[in-house]
Design an enzyme around this catalytic site. Sequence first.
Site, PDB file in Angstrom:
ATOM      1  N   LYS A 124      45.953  44.158  22.940  1.00  0.00           N
ATOM      2  CA  LYS A 124      46.159  43.518  24.296  1.00  0.00           C
ATOM      3  C   LYS A 124      46.977  42.182  23.891  1.00  0.00           C
ATOM      4  CE  LYS A 124      44.346  44.376  28.259  1.00  0.00           C
ATOM      5  NZ  LYS A 124      43.776  45.478  28.876  1.00  0.00           N
ATOM      6  N   ASP A 164      48.483  44.702  33.138  1.00  0.00           N
ATOM      7  CA  ASP A 164      47.277  44.457  33.267  1.00  0.00           C
ATOM      8  C   ASP A 164      47.330  43.626  34.504  1.00  0.00           C
ATOM      9  OD1 ASP A 164      44.357  44.931  31.706  1.00  0.00           O
ATOM     10  OD2 ASP A 164      44.640  42.813  32.226  1.00  0.00           O
ATOM     11  N   GLY A 236      39.648  42.609  44.617  1.00  0.00           N
ATOM     12  CA  GLY A 236      40.956  42.650  44.164  1.00  0.00           C
ATOM     13  C   GLY A 236      41.897  43.460  45.087  1.00  0.00           C
ATOM     14  N   GLY A 238      45.149  44.234  43.521  1.00  0.00           N
ATOM     15  CA  GLY A 238      46.360  45.255  42.519  1.00  0.00           C
ATOM     16  C   GLY A 238      46.291  46.450  42.650  1.00  0.00           C
ATOM     17  N   ASN A 239      47.015  47.153  41.774  1.00  0.00           N
ATOM     18  CA  ASN A 239      47.167  48.758  41.686  1.00  0.00           C
ATOM     19  C   ASN A 239      45.823  49.279  41.454  1.00  0.00           C
ATOM     20  OD1 ASN A 239      49.797  49.011  41.775  1.00  0.00           O
ATOM     21  ND2 ASN A 239      50.272  49.139  39.481  1.00  0.00           N
ATOM     22  N   VAL A 240      44.931  48.563  40.724  1.00  0.00           N
ATOM     23  CA  VAL A 240      43.582  49.245  40.227  1.00  0.00           C
ATOM     24  C   VAL A 240      42.843  49.472  41.898  1.00  0.00           C
ATOM     25  CG1 VAL A 240      41.474  48.851  38.965  1.00  0.00           C
ATOM     26  CG2 VAL A 240      43.781  48.391  38.072  1.00  0.00           C
ATOM     27  N   ALA A 241      42.629  48.253  42.478  1.00  0.00           N
ATOM     28  CA  ALA A 241      42.063  48.352  43.556  1.00  0.00           C
ATOM     29  C   ALA A 241      42.567  49.151  44.941  1.00  0.00           C
ATOM     30  CB  ALA A 241      41.619  46.897  44.318  1.00  0.00           C
ATOM     31  N   TRP A 242      43.973  49.109  44.664  1.00  0.00           N
ATOM     32  CA  TRP A 242      44.532  49.887  45.640  1.00  0.00           C
ATOM     33  C   TRP A 242      44.266  51.643  45.369  1.00  0.00           C
ATOM     34  CZ3 TRP A 242      48.791  52.910  43.887  1.00  0.00           C
ATOM     35  CH2 TRP A 242      49.848  53.534  44.702  1.00  0.00           C
TER      36      TRP A 242
HETATM   37  N1  GLU Z   1      45.859  47.217  31.098  1.00  0.00           N
HETATM   38  C1  GLU Z   1      44.932  48.631  31.262  1.00  0.00           C
HETATM   39  C2  GLU Z   1      44.016  48.810  30.466  1.00  0.00           C
HETATM   40  O1  GLU Z   1      43.138  48.007  30.647  1.00  0.00           O
HETATM   41  C3  GLU Z   1      46.023  49.535  30.754  1.00  0.00           C
HETATM   42  C4  GLU Z   1      46.566  49.860  29.530  1.00  0.00           C
HETATM   43  C5  GLU Z   1      47.504  50.721  28.999  1.00  0.00           C
HETATM   44  O2  GLU Z   1      48.021  51.575  29.820  1.00  0.00           O
HETATM   45  O3  GLU Z   1      48.053  50.630  28.030  1.00  0.00           O
HETATM   46  O4  GLU Z   1      43.444  49.774  30.185  1.00  0.00           O
END
Ligand code: GLU
Length: 446
Positions: A124, A164, A236, A238-242
């Site tokens: 990360k 992220d 949220g 972002g892409n995730v909530a969307w």
């Molecule tokens: N940030 C995302 C996660 O928490 C995606 C990480 C990625 O695609 O490498 O898994």
Amino acid sequence: MNVKDLMTELERKHPGENEYLQAVREVLESIEEVYNQHPEFEAARIVERIVEPDRIFTFRVTWVDDKGIPQTNLGYRVQFNSAIGPYKGGLRFHKAVNPSMLKFLGFEQTFKNALTTLPMGGAKGGSDFDPTGKSNGEIMRFCQAFMLELWHNIGVDTDVPAGDVGVGGREIGFMNGMFQKLARQYHTGVLTGKGETWGGSILRPEATGFGALYFVEHMLKRDGKDIKDKTVVVSGFGNVAWGASKKATELGAKVIGVSGPDGVVHIPGGMTNPMIDFLLELRSSNQNIVAPFAKKFPEATFTAGKKAWSIKCDIALPCAFQNELNGDDAAELLKNGTWCVAEVSNMGCTPEAIHAFQKAGILFAPGKAVNAGGVATSGLEMTQNCMHLSWAGHEVDEKLHFIMESIHEACVKFGLNKNGSIDYVKGANIAGFMKVAQAMLEQGIY
Ligand code: GLU
């Protein structure tokens, strides 16, 4: 292993790093029993090794803002564990980013990536850069300055970053452009989450949210339930909530609430497709507020200072940040009759909230299982890049379905309770841990 002694030692080595310590404690508590049945793990001191990142890079990122003033932020990359594959994990740009947060996320990523069935280690990175209120030009200059340092430490078979919180397709584009310039070579696979015309995978933007809903479908099915007509709330935008809202709606559920740092929007009739797409506009405006949603759509009402968890719903999906759902929120959800909570954000619930859900016997699943479809599709993007081809949307979707089903099965295998219910926290932690631990064991002491 003795969890208490291990935690005391870890607190000594990483004083005050509470999020990291919280993430480690949860995993150790889940795996303790199984670990102690494996003397070979103890002999190789696997647990003492697995909780520490392999290495951390810290660097200064200086960029020039729109007023011509130089600004300095801190940049990081935590390469956590590469026992099963090259380091892989997102970059987070948020003002609260610090080494503790990135260590917790790198640690979680290691086990999440192991669950995906694909060969990816855990990492990360990110910066305390705050995208709120920044212009496009400022975002570009920051991303370029960030890559000026990071590019030395990443590569297709070394470490493959992605997005992220605060890092989406736009930011990946700016970073990929700078990487090519510095490397003087077009490496399609050095970042994932790329645009479709320059090596990105179809469905990667949707994948975290879609995968989460596929996982929820499996949880519900095993419990004799169906998602159709159920009410859902998300946090949220972002892409995730969307992605989660889009798939939940496609599957016949009603997404009746969405929250931001400023408050919550209630949509009693459920979100329509234009509303779902508006979430992305909110995100790209860099204002980090959800209130404009209710101005645009009169069917929705905005309440300042409230969270999504204040709305009565069947299913709650934290999609924003760690520890965004606490013990009080859990009590409110339970009082309102919520019967399923799936973390789509990493460590979205506090330990108190998880405990309350488990005590109440409702369906609960942790981020590392629920949101693994995002990084899994990044893994699929890496495969397509290596093969110099692009799969069609339905091919990626089929693979994502298969992966989410496998993760669910792994959770069931390792998390089955005596009464027939599933402890998804335990199941996900043991399944991820066993894979990484076995790989470490077979590769000796290093
Ligand atoms: N940030 C995302 C996660 O928490 C995606 C990480 C990625 O695609 O490498 O898994």
